[in-house]
Enzyme design. Sequence first.
Site, short mmCIF file in Angstrom:
data_model
loop_
_atom_site.label_atom_id
_atom_site.label_comp_id
_atom_site.label_asym_id
_atom_site.label_seq_id
_atom_site.Cartn_x
_atom_site.Cartn_y
_atom_site.Cartn_z
N LEU A 88 27.27 16.22 -48.07
CA LEU A 88 27.35 15.98 -49.51
C LEU A 88 26.76 14.62 -49.84
O LEU A 88 27.46 13.73 -50.34
CB LEU A 88 28.81 16.07 -49.95
CG LEU A 88 29.48 17.41 -49.66
CD1 LEU A 88 30.97 17.33 -49.94
CD2 LEU A 88 28.84 18.51 -50.47
N CYS A 89 25.49 14.44 -49.57
CA CYS A 89 24.83 13.15 -49.77
C CYS A 89 23.63 13.29 -50.69
O CYS A 89 22.63 12.60 -50.52
CB CYS A 89 24.37 12.58 -48.44
SG CYS A 89 25.65 12.40 -47.22
N GLY A 90 23.70 14.19 -51.65
CA GLY A 90 22.55 14.47 -52.51
C GLY A 90 22.03 13.26 -53.23
O GLY A 90 20.84 12.98 -53.23
#
Length: 141
Positions: A88-90
């Site tokens: 979850l590092c968009g």
Amino acid sequence: MPNLKDLKTRIDSVKSTRKITQAMQMVAAAKLRRAEEAAGAARPYAEQFNAVMAGPAGSVGDGGPKLLTGTGSDQTHLLVVMTSERGLCGGFNSQIVRQARVDIARLLGEGKTVKILTIGKKGREQLRRDYDAHMVDHVDL
């Protein structure tokens, strides 16, 4: 106008919120203390690293290694782009790739040669579309 039962319910709700907030503050204080201890424990390693790196850095002026001294020409630039592999590092990945694109466009606009080394799958995927000819390598984590 609220009745007595509504007021008691509201008071109980505020008390519960206060308890939760105090618990969160205690957890945050404990985490901060542990982080400060970890930073303090890492200090000797950082000092030793600086001492080790001072040797090669000090020899740059008197004909040191080519990697540190360079060739005197700034025609070719290596851009190392480090992103995550997954997760979850968009926003993190997007900001890094956006800045890399800005730097690549600036260097190419100046007539420089750009080579791109990507670390992390997300950066490679996003940059490969436009800059595949400039990609030199990829490092999988």
